[in-house]
Design a protein around this motif. Structure first.
Motif, PDB file in Angstrom:
ATOM      1  N   UNK A 240      68.250  11.990  -0.378  1.00  0.00           N
ATOM      2  CA  UNK A 240      69.504  11.255  -0.375  1.00  0.00           C
ATOM      3  C   UNK A 240      69.683  10.618   0.991  1.00  0.00           C
ATOM      4  N   UNK A 241      70.628   9.707   1.060  1.00  0.00           N
ATOM      5  CA  UNK A 241      70.938   9.034   2.311  1.00  0.00           C
ATOM      6  C   UNK A 241      72.255   9.612   2.828  1.00  0.00           C
ATOM      7  N   UNK A 242      72.267   9.974   4.095  1.00  0.00           N
ATOM      8  CA  UNK A 242      73.500  10.363   4.772  1.00  0.00           C
ATOM      9  C   UNK A 242      74.081   9.077   5.347  1.00  0.00           C
ATOM     10  N   UNK A 243      75.131   8.571   4.712  1.00  0.00           N
ATOM     11  CA  UNK A 243      75.708   7.287   5.099  1.00  0.00           C
ATOM     12  C   UNK A 243      76.404   7.345   6.439  1.00  0.00           C
ATOM     13  N   UNK A 244      76.089   6.393   7.315  1.00  0.00           N
ATOM     14  CA  UNK A 244      76.698   6.323   8.638  1.00  0.00           C
ATOM     15  C   UNK A 244      77.584   5.091   8.794  1.00  0.00           C
ATOM     16  N   UNK A 245      77.388   4.094   7.938  1.00  0.00           N
ATOM     17  CA  UNK A 245      78.270   2.926   7.924  1.00  0.00           C
ATOM     18  C   UNK A 245      78.048   2.180   6.621  1.00  0.00           C
ATOM     19  N   UNK A 246      79.038   1.373   6.259  1.00  0.00           N
ATOM     20  CA  UNK A 246      78.905   0.497   5.101  1.00  0.00           C
ATOM     21  C   UNK A 246      79.758  -0.731   5.328  1.00  0.00           C
TER      22      UNK A 246
ATOM     23  N   UNK B  26      76.496  -3.091   1.664  1.00  0.00           N
ATOM     24  CA  UNK B  26      75.329  -2.676   2.421  1.00  0.00           C
ATOM     25  C   UNK B  26      75.648  -1.324   3.040  1.00  0.00           C
ATOM     26  N   UNK B  27      74.652  -0.465   3.058  1.00  0.00           N
ATOM     27  CA  UNK B  27      74.808   0.891   3.583  1.00  0.00           C
ATOM     28  C   UNK B  27      73.729   1.133   4.615  1.00  0.00           C
ATOM     29  N   UNK B  28      74.127   1.722   5.733  1.00  0.00           N
ATOM     30  CA  UNK B  28      73.173   2.164   6.744  1.00  0.00           C
ATOM     31  C   UNK B  28      73.311   3.661   6.888  1.00  0.00           C
ATOM     32  N   UNK B  29      72.178   4.335   7.076  1.00  0.00           N
ATOM     33  CA  UNK B  29      72.231   5.781   7.232  1.00  0.00           C
ATOM     34  C   UNK B  29      70.869   6.373   7.513  1.00  0.00           C
ATOM     35  N   UNK B  30      70.785   7.689   7.319  1.00  0.00           N
ATOM     36  CA  UNK B  30      69.550   8.447   7.536  1.00  0.00           C
ATOM     37  C   UNK B  30      69.070   9.016   6.217  1.00  0.00           C
TER      38      UNK B  30
ATOM     39  N   UNK C 258      67.834   3.895   7.386  1.00  0.00           N
ATOM     40  CA  UNK C 258      67.741   3.288   6.063  1.00  0.00           C
ATOM     41  C   UNK C 258      68.818   2.220   5.966  1.00  0.00           C
ATOM     42  N   UNK C 259      68.466   1.051   5.452  1.00  0.00           N
ATOM     43  CA  UNK C 259      69.434  -0.014   5.196  1.00  0.00           C
ATOM     44  C   UNK C 259      69.252  -0.430   3.735  1.00  0.00           C
ATOM     45  N   UNK C 260      70.342  -0.355   2.963  1.00  0.00           N
ATOM     46  CA  UNK C 260      70.301  -0.666   1.539  1.00  0.00           C
ATOM     47  C   UNK C 260      71.371  -1.693   1.202  1.00  0.00           C
ATOM     48  N   UNK C 261      71.069  -2.561   0.244  1.00  0.00           N
ATOM     49  CA  UNK C 261      72.066  -3.482  -0.305  1.00  0.00           C
ATOM     50  C   UNK C 261      72.038  -3.286  -1.811  1.00  0.00           C
ATOM     51  N   UNK C 262      73.211  -3.005  -2.374  1.00  0.00           N
ATOM     52  CA  UNK C 262      73.270  -2.788  -3.807  1.00  0.00           C
ATOM     53  C   UNK C 262      74.702  -2.694  -4.289  1.00  0.00           C
ATOM     54  N   UNK C 263      74.854  -2.231  -5.522  1.00  0.00           N
ATOM     55  CA  UNK C 263      76.164  -2.122  -6.148  1.00  0.00           C
ATOM     56  C   UNK C 263      76.458  -0.675  -6.526  1.00  0.00           C
ATOM     57  N   UNK C 264      77.733  -0.309  -6.393  1.00  0.00           N
ATOM     58  CA  UNK C 264      78.161   1.031  -6.782  1.00  0.00           C
ATOM     59  C   UNK C 264      78.029   1.182  -8.292  1.00  0.00           C
ATOM     60  N   UNK C 265      77.495   2.305  -8.742  1.00  0.00           N
ATOM     61  CA  UNK C 265      77.308   2.526 -10.172  1.00  0.00           C
ATOM     62  C   UNK C 265      78.531   3.156 -10.827  1.00  0.00           C
ATOM     63  N   UNK C 266      79.481   3.649 -10.032  1.00  0.00           N
ATOM     64  CA  UNK C 266      80.693   4.282 -10.567  1.00  0.00           C
ATOM     65  C   UNK C 266      81.797   4.189  -9.529  1.00  0.00           C
TER      66      UNK C 266
END
Length: 131
Positions: free
Chosen positions: A93-99, A72-76, A5-13
């Protein structure tokens, strides 16, 4: 099989790091990710994705991330199932492996000074993507 999974976004908190019983760092965040198209009434819709980071990644995100940070977040992708009141419930949910942060420290500081901005104004527009 491939689960990426690759996501680009903003932290909500503001990211909060906690320790498990075995003293392992964990940071659970939500990332606001714009949908590709606007709704019928012209509003930009976003999905709010739950992401978990472990270890040094969790500590780094907790130290340098802040509400509204663009990254950007990459994960599973992970799914879970539980039973409550006799009904099955499912979570994803995404298990984050890098950001990686996609804005400089000075840009983050400038955004923090402009506290009048709503979080919806901070969501990344497709036109501002560098690719």
């Amino acid at each position: 099989m491939y689960n990426r999974v690759v996501l680009i976004g903003r932290l909500t908190a503001q990211p909060q790091v906690r320790k498990t019983v075995k003293e392992r760092s964990v940071c659970q965040i939500r990332l606001a990710v714009n949908r590709r198209y606007k709704s019928a009434d012209g509003k930009q819709e976003a999905d709010f994705v739950s992401i978990t980071f472990w270890g040094r990644l969790a500590e780094t995100l907790g130290s340098y991330g802040s509400k509204g940070s663009l990254l950007t977040v990459e994960g599973e992708l992970r799914t879970d199932r539980y039973e409550k009141d006799g009904q099955q419930h499912y979570t994803m949910e995404v298990l984050g492996q890098s950001f990686q942060f996609l804005e400089s420290r000075s840009q983050r500081e400038q955004r923090q000074q402009d506290k009048g901005e709503a979080l919806s104004d901070l969501v990344l527009e497709a036109e501002s993507l560098p690719f």
